[in-house]
Design a protein around this motif. Structure first.
Motif, PDB file in Angstrom:
ATOM      1  N   GLY A 178       0.836  -1.304  -0.211  1.00 51.94           N
ATOM      2  CA  GLY A 178      -0.109   0.094   0.052  1.00 51.94           C
ATOM      3  C   GLY A 178       0.777   1.154  -0.025  1.00 51.94           C
ATOM      4  O   GLY A 178       1.676   1.494   0.873  1.00 51.94           O
ATOM      5  N   LYS A 179       0.589   2.035  -1.034  1.00 54.21           N
ATOM      6  CA  LYS A 179       1.460   3.274  -1.041  1.00 54.21           C
ATOM      7  C   LYS A 179       0.672   4.354  -0.854  1.00 54.21           C
ATOM      8  O   LYS A 179      -0.439   4.832  -1.321  1.00 54.21           O
ATOM      9  N   GLY A 180       1.230   5.494   0.062  1.00 56.79           N
ATOM     10  CA  GLY A 180       0.429   6.570   0.438  1.00 56.79           C
ATOM     11  C   GLY A 180      -0.545   6.361   1.104  1.00 56.79           C
ATOM     12  O   GLY A 180      -1.849   6.653   0.716  1.00 56.79           O
ATOM     13  N   LEU A 181      -0.435   6.490   2.519  1.00 55.54           N
ATOM     14  CA  LEU A 181      -1.613   6.309   3.439  1.00 55.54           C
ATOM     15  C   LEU A 181      -2.498   7.525   3.240  1.00 55.54           C
ATOM     16  O   LEU A 181      -1.969   8.723   3.136  1.00 55.54           O
ATOM     17  N   LEU A 182      -3.711   7.539   3.076  1.00 54.03           N
ATOM     18  CA  LEU A 182      -4.697   8.713   2.933  1.00 54.03           C
ATOM     19  C   LEU A 182      -5.049   9.018   4.339  1.00 54.03           C
ATOM     20  O   LEU A 182      -5.651   8.508   5.309  1.00 54.03           O
ATOM     21  N   THR A 183      -4.896  10.214   4.559  1.00 57.43           N
ATOM     22  CA  THR A 183      -5.364  10.853   5.749  1.00 57.43           C
ATOM     23  C   THR A 183      -6.583  11.905   5.472  1.00 57.43           C
ATOM     24  O   THR A 183      -6.972  12.608   6.343  1.00 57.43           O
ATOM     25  N   ALA A 184      -7.201  11.917   4.238  1.00 50.69           N
ATOM     26  CA  ALA A 184      -8.268  12.726   4.083  1.00 50.69           C
ATOM     27  C   ALA A 184      -9.495  12.471   4.589  1.00 50.69           C
ATOM     28  O   ALA A 184      -9.885  11.401   4.903  1.00 50.69           O
ATOM     29  N   PRO A 185     -10.487  13.420   4.882  1.00 51.47           N
ATOM     30  CA  PRO A 185     -11.839  13.272   5.707  1.00 51.47           C
ATOM     31  C   PRO A 185     -12.765  12.665   4.602  1.00 51.47           C
ATOM     32  O   PRO A 185     -13.889  12.275   5.175  1.00 51.47           O
ATOM     33  N   VAL A 186     -12.188  12.304   3.445  1.00 55.97           N
ATOM     34  CA  VAL A 186     -13.228  11.720   2.559  1.00 55.97           C
ATOM     35  C   VAL A 186     -12.690  10.307   1.841  1.00 55.97           C
ATOM     36  O   VAL A 186     -11.622  10.483   1.987  1.00 55.97           O
ATOM     37  N   ARG A 187     -13.449   9.427   1.148  1.00 53.77           N
ATOM     38  CA  ARG A 187     -13.186   8.587   0.344  1.00 53.77           C
ATOM     39  C   ARG A 187     -13.948   8.114  -0.781  1.00 53.77           C
ATOM     40  O   ARG A 187     -14.822   8.731  -0.957  1.00 53.77           O
ATOM     41  N   VAL A 188     -13.351   7.494  -1.660  1.00 54.79           N
ATOM     42  CA  VAL A 188     -13.858   7.307  -2.827  1.00 54.79           C
ATOM     43  C   VAL A 188     -15.216   6.727  -2.852  1.00 54.79           C
ATOM     44  O   VAL A 188     -15.612   5.588  -2.078  1.00 54.79           O
ATOM     45  N   GLY A 189     -16.528   7.407  -3.461  1.00 51.95           N
ATOM     46  CA  GLY A 189     -17.709   6.972  -3.220  1.00 51.95           C
ATOM     47  C   GLY A 189     -18.415   7.691  -2.060  1.00 51.95           C
ATOM     48  O   GLY A 189     -19.881   7.627  -2.232  1.00 51.95           O
ATOM     49  N   ASP A 190     -17.874   8.490  -1.328  1.00 57.13           N
ATOM     50  CA  ASP A 190     -18.718   9.427  -0.573  1.00 57.13           C
ATOM     51  C   ASP A 190     -19.651  10.331  -1.227  1.00 57.13           C
ATOM     52  O   ASP A 190     -19.141  10.696  -2.039  1.00 57.13           O
ATOM     53  N   GLU A 191     -20.738  10.654  -0.853  1.00 51.59           N
ATOM     54  CA  GLU A 191     -21.608  11.663  -1.036  1.00 51.59           C
ATOM     55  C   GLU A 191     -21.851  12.863  -0.351  1.00 51.59           C
ATOM     56  O   GLU A 191     -22.263  12.389   0.909  1.00 51.59           O
ATOM     57  N   LEU A 192     -21.607  14.015  -0.486  1.00 50.88           N
ATOM     58  CA  LEU A 192     -21.700  15.131   0.392  1.00 50.88           C
ATOM     59  C   LEU A 192     -21.929  16.320  -0.111  1.00 50.88           C
ATOM     60  O   LEU A 192     -21.747  16.557  -1.331  1.00 50.88           O
ATOM     61  N   GLU A 193     -22.614  17.376   0.773  1.00 48.69           N
ATOM     62  CA  GLU A 193     -22.993  18.710   0.156  1.00 48.69           C
ATOM     63  C   GLU A 193     -21.836  19.442   0.406  1.00 48.69           C
ATOM     64  O   GLU A 193     -21.292  19.761   1.630  1.00 48.69           O
ATOM     65  N   VAL A 194     -21.480  20.225  -0.633  1.00 46.45           N
ATOM     66  CA  VAL A 194     -20.292  21.257  -0.591  1.00 46.45           C
ATOM     67  C   VAL A 194     -20.493  22.699  -1.031  1.00 46.45           C
ATOM     68  O   VAL A 194     -21.357  22.697  -1.917  1.00 46.45           O
ATOM     69  N   ASP A 195     -19.885  23.554  -0.543  1.00 44.59           N
ATOM     70  CA  ASP A 195     -19.851  25.141  -1.155  1.00 44.59           C
ATOM     71  C   ASP A 195     -18.673  25.080  -2.190  1.00 44.59           C
ATOM     72  O   ASP A 195     -17.468  24.868  -1.673  1.00 44.59           O
ATOM     73  N   ILE A 196     -18.909  25.435  -3.250  1.00 46.52           N
ATOM     74  CA  ILE A 196     -17.839  25.956  -4.211  1.00 46.52           C
ATOM     75  C   ILE A 196     -17.398  27.253  -3.957  1.00 46.52           C
ATOM     76  O   ILE A 196     -17.996  28.262  -4.124  1.00 46.52           O
ATOM     77  N   VAL A 197     -16.168  27.365  -3.604  1.00 42.40           N
ATOM     78  CA  VAL A 197     -15.405  28.724  -3.064  1.00 42.40           C
ATOM     79  C   VAL A 197     -14.480  29.263  -3.971  1.00 42.40           C
ATOM     80  O   VAL A 197     -14.168  30.504  -3.787  1.00 42.40           O
ATOM     81  N   ASP A 198     -14.272  28.558  -5.021  1.00 41.44           N
ATOM     82  CA  ASP A 198     -13.052  29.193  -5.954  1.00 41.44           C
ATOM     83  C   ASP A 198     -13.063  28.279  -7.333  1.00 41.44           C
ATOM     84  O   ASP A 198     -13.996  27.215  -7.302  1.00 41.44           O
ATOM     85  N   THR A 199     -12.400  28.889  -8.254  1.00 37.56           N
ATOM     86  CA  THR A 199     -11.902  28.136  -9.340  1.00 37.56           C
ATOM     87  C   THR A 199     -10.617  27.862  -9.670  1.00 37.56           C
ATOM     88  O   THR A 199      -9.786  28.386  -9.545  1.00 37.56           O
ATOM     89  N   GLY A 200     -10.518  26.432 -10.014  1.00 28.81           N
ATOM     90  CA  GLY A 200      -8.926  25.896 -10.055  1.00 28.81           C
ATOM     91  C   GLY A 200      -8.435  26.425 -11.620  1.00 28.81           C
ATOM     92  O   GLY A 200      -9.205  26.768 -12.517  1.00 28.81           O
ATOM     93  N   SER A 201      -7.244  26.280 -11.769  1.00 29.46           N
ATOM     94  CA  SER A 201      -6.392  26.573 -13.073  1.00 29.46           C
ATOM     95  C   SER A 201      -7.143  25.652 -14.233  1.00 29.46           C
ATOM     96  O   SER A 201      -7.027  26.321 -15.299  1.00 29.46           O
ATOM     97  N   GLU A 202      -7.759  24.552 -14.045  1.00 31.27           N
ATOM     98  CA  GLU A 202      -8.096  23.962 -15.057  1.00 31.27           C
ATOM     99  C   GLU A 202      -9.567  24.091 -15.079  1.00 31.27           C
ATOM    100  O   GLU A 202     -10.256  23.350 -16.013  1.00 31.27           O
ATOM    101  N   GLY A 203     -10.178  24.834 -14.499  1.00 28.23           N
ATOM    102  CA  GLY A 203     -11.719  25.274 -14.788  1.00 28.23           C
ATOM    103  C   GLY A 203     -12.635  24.504 -13.501  1.00 28.23           C
ATOM    104  O   GLY A 203     -13.699  24.754 -13.831  1.00 28.23           O
ATOM    105  N   ASP A 204     -11.996  23.560 -12.917  1.00 28.53           N
ATOM    106  CA  ASP A 204     -12.942  22.744 -12.076  1.00 28.53           C
ATOM    107  C   ASP A 204     -13.272  23.711 -10.853  1.00 28.53           C
ATOM    108  O   ASP A 204     -12.303  24.693 -10.315  1.00 28.53           O
TER     109      ASP A 204
END
Length: 255
Positions: free
Chosen positions: A191-217
């Motif tokens: 296993g490479k790169g222990l994840l310490t993120a508060p989310v995991r793949v498949g999670d669904e949650l409501e978020v506020d979009i606060v900015d725009t990234g360089s790629e437009g996301d």
């Protein structure tokens, strides 16, 4: 000359305590597990072949800690510390955490195998049990982005165990080192790169979009963790599904 004889004889000639030392060398060469200055924890470390390899590769500024139920003969490297203990017991885990320190380990390794009964299904199940113990211990000891290498026997329970590892690491690989005997069903999950993120793949949650990234996301923050969200605009509040998670950021799409 058979593979068994080759690595056994090499270990004797080169001063390693077990032929398995070459397995860790090959795992490291393949997966890039050990860097100079790392802190490495070896679970089930006796007789000490993996301790020797880890000590050589972390260098003078690294640290290697080994634990086993059996006594481990002292390793001739100043950066190696060993003690006897059962890693299923809290006192052993506490001692390991104290040895590793608040920064956490960079790598946890386990070459543990069950006492073989000759009944393959039972031996496989016991190997998965040991691997899970190592996995759970690694989650307590590793620092952010740390790695785990653990031995398992191939079989019906392997897929579920690998899936559990994949929820905690950036990615997981299965490696069969050349030093493993040809007839052996053993392999190593890395296993490479222990994840310490508060989310995991498949999670669904409501978020506020606060900015725009360089790629437009769109950019959202979850407990300080950055999520890049496709197809949204700054100021939106959307429900998203997490699609990929890296150690420091993740990607999501609107549901």
């Amino acid at each position: 000359m058979s593979g068994k004889d080759e690595y056994y004889n090499r270990a004797k000639q080169e001063g390693y305590r077990s032929r398995s030392a070459y397995k860790l060398q090959q795992l490291d060469d393949d997966a890039g597990l050990i860097a100079e200055g790392d802190t490495v924890v070896d679970l089930g470390a006796a007789p000490g072949g993996w301790l020797q390899v880890a000590a050589e590769r972390v260098g003078d500024h690294g640290t290697v800690v080994g634990v086993d139920l059996q006594r481990i003969r002292d390793v001739d490297h100043e950066n190696v510390e060993t003690f006897r203990g059962d890693m299923t017991e809290e006192r052993t885990r506490t001692k390991l955490r104290q040895r590793v320190g608040e920064q956490g380990a960079d790598l946890v390794i386990s070459d543990m195998a069950p006492n073989m009964t000759g009944e393959y299904g039972l031996d496989h199940a016991r190997s998965i049990h040991l691997a899970r113990q190592a996995f759970e211990t690694a989650l307590e000891l590793l620092g952010p982005g740390g790695d785990l290498a653990v031995k398992v026997f191939d079989g019906q329970d392997l897929a579920d165990f690998r899936a559990d590892m994949e929820t905690e690491f950036e990615y997981v690989r299965a490696i069969h080192p050349d030093a493993s005997r040809d007839e052996s069903s053993e392999l190593y999950l890395v296993g490479k790169g222990l994840l310490t993120a508060p989310v995991r793949v498949g999670d669904e949650l409501e978020v506020d979009i606060v900015d725009t990234g360089s790629e437009g996301d769109g950019i959202a923050h979850v407990e300080g963790f950055t999520l890049f969200v496709s197809g949204v605009a700054e100021g939106d509040t959307v429900t998203v599904r997490v699609e990929d998670v890296k150690p420091r950021f993740g990607f999501a799409s609107p549901v």
